[in-house]
Design a protein around this motif. Structure first.
Motif, PDB file in Angstrom:
ATOM      1  N   VAL A   1      -7.098   5.277  29.711  1.00 33.77           N
ATOM      2  CA  VAL A   1      -6.501   4.430  28.673  1.00 33.77           C
ATOM      3  C   VAL A   1      -6.706   5.112  27.320  1.00 33.77           C
ATOM      4  CG1 VAL A   1      -6.474   2.165  27.570  1.00 33.77           C
ATOM      5  CG2 VAL A   1      -6.956   2.354  30.016  1.00 33.77           C
ATOM      6  N   GLY A   2      -5.639   5.660  26.831  1.00 29.61           N
ATOM      7  CA  GLY A   2      -5.708   6.303  25.525  1.00 29.61           C
ATOM      8  C   GLY A   2      -5.033   5.446  24.493  1.00 29.61           C
ATOM      9  N   PHE A   3      -4.129   6.075  23.721  1.00 28.89           N
ATOM     10  CA  PHE A   3      -3.372   5.269  22.766  1.00 28.89           C
ATOM     11  C   PHE A   3      -2.531   4.264  23.549  1.00 28.89           C
ATOM     12  CE2 PHE A   3      -3.462   9.361  20.191  1.00 28.89           C
ATOM     13  CZ  PHE A   3      -4.603   8.989  19.526  1.00 28.89           C
ATOM     14  N   SER A   4      -2.405   3.083  22.985  1.00 32.06           N
ATOM     15  CA  SER A   4      -1.776   1.997  23.743  1.00 32.06           C
ATOM     16  C   SER A   4      -0.304   2.272  24.050  1.00 32.06           C
ATOM     17  CB  SER A   4      -1.924   0.691  22.976  1.00 32.06           C
ATOM     18  OG  SER A   4      -1.425   0.852  21.676  1.00 32.06           O
ATOM     19  N   TRP A   5       0.319   3.186  23.298  1.00 32.65           N
ATOM     20  CA  TRP A   5       1.763   3.387  23.537  1.00 32.65           C
ATOM     21  C   TRP A   5       2.033   4.290  24.740  1.00 32.65           C
ATOM     22  CZ3 TRP A   5      -0.094   4.157  18.410  1.00 32.65           C
ATOM     23  CH2 TRP A   5      -0.670   5.413  18.199  1.00 32.65           C
ATOM     24  N   GLY A   6       1.029   4.963  25.294  1.00 33.53           N
ATOM     25  CA  GLY A   6       1.204   5.672  26.557  1.00 33.53           C
ATOM     26  C   GLY A   6       1.678   7.112  26.427  1.00 33.53           C
TER      27      GLY A   6
END
Lengths: 327, 270
Positions: free
Chosen positions: B226-231
């Protein structure tokens, strides 16, 4: 012969600004060049003489596109040094010399290959050309040694080899023999002279009068950013009052004696200098029949008087012009 | 007087870049000190990452990516800028700039070599971690991993080009780079994902192309990352956009910098 001069400079000035202080708030302006006009013809060896800080390197860098003039225009091989830099750089060579300026951890051959690539020496000719210039400067035997193992003289030769690698039409040499031992300096001068046979125009800066006298067709004397004079050695001698110099030394001369010598026929200039208790009169003689004996007769009564004659040297000319400019 | 009649030399960007790579390789081989950043430092980074991520699922991938990217980052950025600084120090900047080839091609060659030498570090870390843990990491999406790995190298190269321009501009560039180096390591997510840093640091990190690329790389290699929420998709878009901006800046800056140094006359300063 090309009708376009190899080098043409008009009204070149260059001002350097340096900043000091914690916030770099103190600005110092230095005028390195003050309106230099110069024309150098194709195939000429031109020497630029001048004391430290006279602006020789600044002028060299402007003419080789490494520095922009503050004002004025300069063209080399008809190309504007500020606008046609790419085309011009391919046609000129620059030898800055010294201990620096080489990749010391690799060999001389690899240094030259690298610069041959940057200058676009045709790939098919690269090895041949690298070998040619190494042989020409006498470094074939050390071509594969790291340049960090090179002596100062060898490095200087390698700088010259790099400068001519791409067969430049104009070669700029900035004090090419400074710091070299007499043998290396002589070899370097020989190399420079032999470039003339290749049709290369040479712009040379130097501190050494004999070097300029030996190598150059014409000489310019740069002092405090201004070209004090440009001429052949003979022309410069004439400019400062003749090609004969008589020197008279003793423990002081009367003003009346000095005036008498100044008014002798053929005398163009008399300079009196103190060397401890001894006074030396340097008498510049334009032409004519003035002899040592005539001078001696006008300084009668000086028991220890020593008078000798010599040819006016380029050093005399240089000192006269630089001192005149300083005044 | 005779005039010279010889075929004129023509520089080529490709040839100059290759010459620059060749010079970088020769200098690298001639100087044993490079063993430290290219081979010893990555292993040290590996041990640091190992301690940092101990107990994390996919520990091995984290360690390899963390340590490897730190090595690449150092090699690419530091190496590229440093080489230009060295040109100043040893006095080769003036002769190089007096050649007709634009200096940017010389820098490009160095950056490409530094990317490759950074790869040596990542391979070393891989070998050391695999031997030490006895685990061969499984990559979630190997094809995407390779593509994004190359992309990450490009983002590093883009930043390296801007840094190299700074070294041409002034002899003081090294000071800024030395001060910023470790902040960049952490701030761009080389060592660990930047999402675990305070939120206010994220916008700053996203100004740097490698931040996007590294996040994308982790998406492609770590299952459930799970990195930046935008994927992943937006990471790639962001990475491409910021890289393009950096390359554009580098192009403009290099032209301006080359002009600027001729105006101020500081090429010989070191």
């Amino acid at each position: 012969m090309s009708s376009v001069p190899a080098i043409e400079a008009r009204g070149i000035t260059r001002v350097f600004q340096s900043r000091k202080g914690f916030f770099y708030q103190d600005v110092t302006r230095t005028e390195a060049l003050r309106g230099v006009d110069l024309t150098i013809e194709t195939g000429e060896i031109f020497g630029l003489l001048g004391p430290n800080g006279a602006g020789k390197t600044t002028l060299t860098k402007i003419l080789t596109t490494l520095l922009l003039p503050t004002s004025g225009t300069a063209r080399v091989l008809g190309l504007d040094v500020t606008k046609d830099t790419e085309r011009l750089r391919a046609r000129i060579g620059l030898v800055l010399g010294g201990e620096r300026g080489l990749y010391n951890r690799i060999s001389a051959r690899e240094n030259l290959r690298y610069f041959a690539d940057l200058y676009g020496v045709p790939l098919a000719e690269r090895e041949k050309r690298v070998n040619e210039v190494l042989e020409w400067v006498g470094l074939t035997w050390a071509a594969d040694r790291r340049t960090e193992e090179y002596s100062r003289g060898m490095k200087q030769k390698l700088h010259i080899a790099r400068g001519i690698l791409h067969r430049p039409e104009v070669l700029f040499l900035d004090e090419p023999t400074i710091g070299l031992d007499p043998k290396s300096a002589r070899e370097t001068r020989k190399l420079i002279r032999s470039l003339l046979g290749e049709g290369v125009t040479i712009f040379l800066t130097t501190h050494y009068m004999f070097e300029a006298e030996e190598l150059c067709h014409r000489i310019g004397v740069l002092s405090r950013g201004r070209l004090a004079a440009v001429d052949t050695v003979a022309g410069l001698r004439d400019l400062v009052g003749g090609d004969r110099t008589i020197e008279a030394e003793d423990y002081g001369f009367e003003d009346s004696e000095l005036a008498a010598v100044r008014h002798l026929p053929g005398v163009s200039k008399v300079v009196s200098e103190e060397y401890g208790p001894v006074t030396r009169l340097t008498i510049r003689v334009r032409t004519g029949d003035l002899t040592i004996d005539t001078v001696r007769q006008n300084l009668i009564g000086h028991g220890g008087l020593q008078v000798r004659e010599r040819r006016t040297s380029l050093e005399d000319v240089y000192l006269d012009l630089v001192e005149e400019e300083a005044r | 007087m005779a005039t010279v009649s010889v075929p004129r030399a023509h520089w080529s960007g490709r040839r100059s870049t290759l010459a620059s790579i060749r010079l970088a390789v020769l200098t690298f081989l001639a100087d044993p000190q490079w063993l430290i950043p290219s081979m010893i430092a990555p292993i040290v980074f590996g041990f640091v990452s190992f301690e940092l991520f101990l107990g994390t699922p996919d520990l091995v991938v984290y360690v390899i990516l963390g340590a490897g990217m730190m090595s690449m980052w150092g090699q690419t950025l530091y190496g590229s800028g440093w080489a230009t600084g060295q040109d100043r120090n040893i006095g080769t900047l003036e002769p190089t700039l007096s050649a007709p080839t634009p200096y940017v091609f010389v820098v490009l060659g160095r950056i490409l070599w530094n990317v490759v030498s950074g790869l040596i570090g990542i391979v070393l870390v891989f070998v050391v971690v695999v031997v030490a843990t006895g685990t061969v990491p499984s990559i979630d999406n190997p094809v995407a991993f390779v593509v994004l790995f190359v992309f990450t190298m490009l983002t590093l190269a883009a930043v390296g080009t801007v840094f190299a321009a700074a070294y041409v501009y002034t002899r003081y560039a090294g000071f800024v780079q030395n001060v910023g180096e470790f902040a960049f390591y952490i701030g761009t997510g080389c060592m660990f994902p930047i999402v675990i840093l305070p939120f206010w640091t994220n916008p700053i990190a996203l100004l740097f192309p490698p931040s996007w690329a590294l996040d994308a790389l982790r998406y492609a290699s770590i299952p459930g990352y799970v990195g930046f929420s935008w994927g992943l998709g937006w990471d790639i878009v962001g990475g491409v956009a910021t890289t393009a901006i950096y390359l554009l800046i580098a192009g403009i800056v290099f032209k301006r910098v080359e002009r600027h140094v001729l105006e101020v006359g500081n090429l010989q300063e070191y």
